[in-house]
Write an enzyme that holds these catalytic residues in place. Structure first.
Site, PDB file in Angstrom:
ATOM      1  N   LYS A 125       0.897  -1.351   0.012  1.00 42.23           N
ATOM      2  CA  LYS A 125       0.123   0.129   0.011  1.00 42.23           C
ATOM      3  C   LYS A 125       0.902   1.297   0.015  1.00 42.23           C
ATOM      4  CE  LYS A 125      -1.298   2.766   2.804  1.00 42.23           C
ATOM      5  NZ  LYS A 125      -1.811   3.447   4.330  1.00 42.23           N
ATOM      6  N   ASP A 143      -6.274   0.626   1.096  1.00 37.07           N
ATOM      7  CA  ASP A 143      -6.444   0.721   2.391  1.00 37.07           C
ATOM      8  C   ASP A 143      -7.732   0.347   2.963  1.00 37.07           C
ATOM      9  OD1 ASP A 143      -8.075   2.624   1.804  1.00 37.07           O
ATOM     10  OD2 ASP A 143      -7.159   4.364   2.662  1.00 37.07           O
TER      11      ASP A 143
END
Length: 223
Positions: A125, A143
């Site tokens: 991420k 996320d």
């Protein structure tokens, strides 16, 4: 079962609506260099962007580049980042990441997934945030907001971040992936809350299996 063609049409409609709703898709983290974005993203784990922004002003004033941060006193770092939570591990990670930049990348933030994720505290991420916003590369930033919204919209059936990233990459054109990541994230923050999502005001309701399951599919789209 929905065909891949139908899914692409629905994803395009979702993108069009959110693209108009969120013209500014810059990160919510404050930064003025690739180094600052990388460190801010590491600090953002399990806390809010606002909380990170409250500490990075002092952090970057004291340690403006990788070389400065690499030589920082760990107790000083802990004191600065304490309010972001898990401060001991985060202080350790940002110093180690800075040391990695100095030792292996001449103090510069690298531009590949493999290189970025080799740094302490940097997962896929975080790496995708840097790749998308610094290097302009296709990036699917998974996320909690993105995962939740994509699941409710039926765009991904995966239950782990890498699976979600893989499915969205197959669905969204490469040149839209970073922007799609951000506008879906904003939608999760503004409307599609984890608890009690505001389906009644959702501009995507006609395209949302979750909304349909709540009997709200007949509502008109609100761009």
């Amino acid at each position: 079962m929905e065909s891949m063609s139908d899914l692409h049409v629905r994803a395009e409609a979702i993108y069009r609506i959110l693209d108009a709703r969120y013209p500014d898709s810059r990160p919510l983290l404050n930064f003025s260099s690739p180094f600052e974005l990388l460190i801010a993203v590491i600090l953002s784990a399990q806390t809010t962007d606002r909380q990170v922004n409250e500490v990075t002003g002092e952090l970057f004033a004291r340690f403006p580049d990788a070389a400065a941060l690499a030589g920082a006193d760990i107790r000083e770092l802990e004191g600065i980042v304490r309010s972001t939570g898990f401060y001991r591990q985060k202080a350790k990670n940002i110093r180690a990441a800075a040391q990695g930049l100095v030792e292996r990348f001449e103090g510069e933030v690298p531009g590949s997934m493999a290189e970025l994720t080799s740094l302490p505290g940097v997962g896929r991420k975080s790496a995708n945030v840097v790749l998308g916003h610094v290097y302009g590369k296709p990036a699917v930033i998974v996320d909690t907001h993105f995962s939740r919204v994509c699941g409710r919209l039926g765009l991904s059936n995966a239950t782990n971040p890498e699976g979600i990233e893989r499915e969205i990459r197959a669905l969204i054109p490469a040149d839209r992936q970073t922007r799609f990541s951000m506008i879906v994230n904003f939608h999760g923050r503004d409307i599609c809350f984890a608890r009690r999502p505001n389906c009644e005001e959702c501009p995507l309701i006609s395209h949302c299996p979750y909304g349909q399951s709540r009997g709200l599919a007949d509502q008109s789209i609100r761009p």
